[in-house]
Design a protein around this motif. Structure first.
Motif, mmCIF file in Angstrom:
data_model
loop_
_atom_site.group_PDB
_atom_site.id
_atom_site.type_symbol
_atom_site.label_atom_id
_atom_site.label_comp_id
_atom_site.label_asym_id
_atom_site.label_seq_id
_atom_site.Cartn_x
_atom_site.Cartn_y
_atom_site.Cartn_z
ATOM 1 N N MET A 1 1.965 16.749 4.580
ATOM 2 C CA MET A 1 2.225 15.370 4.772
ATOM 3 C C MET A 1 1.234 14.765 3.608
ATOM 4 S SD MET A 1 4.222 13.128 6.224
ATOM 5 C CE MET A 1 5.105 14.289 7.305
ATOM 6 N N ALA A 2 1.880 14.240 2.623
ATOM 7 C CA ALA A 2 0.899 13.456 1.784
ATOM 8 C C ALA A 2 0.750 11.976 2.253
ATOM 9 C CB ALA A 2 1.584 13.398 0.523
ATOM 10 N N ARG A 3 -0.478 11.648 1.961
ATOM 11 C CA ARG A 3 -0.852 10.327 2.123
ATOM 12 C C ARG A 3 -1.166 9.285 0.996
ATOM 13 N NH1 ARG A 3 -5.637 10.392 7.017
ATOM 14 N NH2 ARG A 3 -4.191 11.709 8.190
ATOM 15 N N VAL A 4 -0.601 8.136 1.093
ATOM 16 C CA VAL A 4 -0.542 7.246 -0.224
ATOM 17 C C VAL A 4 -1.198 5.798 0.174
ATOM 18 C CG1 VAL A 4 0.836 6.205 -2.056
ATOM 19 C CG2 VAL A 4 1.675 8.341 -1.026
ATOM 20 N N GLY A 5 -2.358 5.645 -0.667
ATOM 21 C CA GLY A 5 -3.023 4.360 -0.404
ATOM 22 C C GLY A 5 -3.238 3.763 -1.590
ATOM 23 N N ARG A 6 -4.267 2.846 -1.639
ATOM 24 C CA ARG A 6 -4.683 2.168 -2.531
ATOM 25 C C ARG A 6 -6.398 2.552 -3.088
ATOM 26 N NH1 ARG A 6 -1.510 -2.245 -4.057
ATOM 27 N NH2 ARG A 6 -2.429 -2.374 -6.079
ATOM 28 N N LEU A 7 -6.515 2.315 -4.385
ATOM 29 C CA LEU A 7 -8.007 2.530 -4.413
ATOM 30 C C LEU A 7 -8.221 1.616 -5.912
ATOM 31 C CD1 LEU A 7 -10.816 3.998 -4.546
ATOM 32 C CD2 LEU A 7 -9.986 5.703 -5.971
ATOM 33 N N ALA A 8 -9.157 0.576 -5.834
ATOM 34 C CA ALA A 8 -9.218 -0.393 -6.940
ATOM 35 C C ALA A 8 -8.158 -1.043 -7.607
ATOM 36 C CB ALA A 8 -10.071 0.252 -7.911
ATOM 37 N N GLY A 9 -7.133 -1.123 -6.716
ATOM 38 C CA GLY A 9 -6.005 -1.699 -7.193
ATOM 39 C C GLY A 9 -4.913 -0.825 -7.899
ATOM 40 N N ALA A 10 -5.070 0.737 -7.996
ATOM 41 C CA ALA A 10 -4.442 1.550 -8.198
ATOM 42 C C ALA A 10 -3.887 2.150 -7.081
ATOM 43 C CB ALA A 10 -4.831 2.665 -9.146
ATOM 44 N N ILE A 11 -2.978 3.368 -7.186
ATOM 45 C CA ILE A 11 -2.540 3.847 -6.150
ATOM 46 C C ILE A 11 -3.381 5.389 -5.890
ATOM 47 C CG2 ILE A 11 -0.747 5.479 -5.064
ATOM 48 C CD1 ILE A 11 1.261 2.949 -5.590
ATOM 49 N N LEU A 12 -3.936 5.745 -4.676
ATOM 50 C CA LEU A 12 -4.468 6.841 -4.742
ATOM 51 C C LEU A 12 -3.426 7.605 -3.583
ATOM 52 C CD1 LEU A 12 -7.002 8.830 -4.536
ATOM 53 C CD2 LEU A 12 -7.956 7.672 -2.718
ATOM 54 N N ALA A 13 -3.354 9.039 -4.169
ATOM 55 C CA ALA A 13 -2.312 9.702 -3.331
ATOM 56 C C ALA A 13 -3.013 11.197 -3.219
ATOM 57 C CB ALA A 13 -0.962 10.092 -4.152
ATOM 58 N N GLY A 115 6.801 6.737 5.334
ATOM 59 C CA GLY A 115 7.283 6.296 3.663
ATOM 60 C C GLY A 115 8.355 7.035 3.316
ATOM 61 N N ARG A 116 8.794 8.049 4.398
ATOM 62 C CA ARG A 116 9.802 9.126 3.571
ATOM 63 C C ARG A 116 11.007 8.390 2.748
ATOM 64 N NH1 ARG A 116 11.331 12.070 8.296
ATOM 65 N NH2 ARG A 116 13.025 10.429 8.845
ATOM 66 N N TRP A 117 11.540 7.267 3.590
ATOM 67 C CA TRP A 117 12.614 6.464 3.138
ATOM 68 C C TRP A 117 12.547 6.272 1.485
ATOM 69 C CZ3 TRP A 117 12.064 1.834 0.913
ATOM 70 C CH2 TRP A 117 10.768 1.160 1.025
ATOM 71 N N LEU A 118 10.994 6.100 1.100
ATOM 72 C CA LEU A 118 10.730 5.512 -0.331
ATOM 73 C C LEU A 118 11.257 6.575 -1.130
ATOM 74 C CD1 LEU A 118 9.766 3.282 -2.003
ATOM 75 C CD2 LEU A 118 7.603 4.264 -1.774
ATOM 76 N N GLY A 119 11.009 7.673 -0.892
ATOM 77 C CA GLY A 119 11.517 8.947 -1.693
ATOM 78 C C GLY A 119 12.973 9.314 -1.660
#
Length: 137
Positions: A1-13, A115-119
């Motif tokens: 299961m992937a995790r997707v968040g933010r880092l310094a205004g970018a996205i960290l996956a 967030g599965r729906w996003l994909g």
């Protein structure tokens, strides 16, 4: 299961033990302090995502999405969903729409936000959402 968040205004996956930075950071980031080898120059207009090499254990900070898509496929999907093509930055408005659609700053559970729906949402439908959210008023 992937995790997707933010880092310094970018996205960290975080996906399958790998980390990707999607989009241009919007603020300075001390990658070593966060736990990554410095990635060098980041220019999302040339490379919309880069692989980050962890120097120690790294956790994606909350709020974060949990997604079933993995690997570079996830990084490409995140570019399509969140990155503004003209400048390579991540849209804060699109991110807030996904993380907090009601705008009520809900508390995030320990398991992250599903967030599965996003994909699964068709690209054509998301494009209509993007255009509506990013439209200047």
């Amino acid at each position: 299961m992937a995790r997707v968040g933010r880092l310094a205004g970018a996205i960290l996956a975080e996906t399958e033990g790998q980390f990707f930075l999607v989009g241009n950071p919007k603020e300075p980031c001390d990658f070593a302090a966060v736990g990554f080898e410095p990635p060098g120059v980041i220019n999302a207009l040339e490379r919309p995502f880069v692989r980050l090499l962890p120097a120690r254990s790294v956790q994606v900070q909350q709020p974060y999405l949990t997604m079933e898509i993995e690997g570079e496929t996830l990084a490409r999907l995140l570019v399509d969903r969140f990155v503004i093509q003209r400048n390579g930055s991540v849209s804060d408005r699109l991110w807030r729409l996904v993380i907090d659609p009601k705008g009520d700053e809900r508390a995030v559970c320990d398991g992250g936000i599903e967030g599965r729906w996003l994909g699964e949402i068709p690209a054509e439908i998301w494009q209509v959402v993007r255009e509506t959210v990013l439209k200047c008023t």
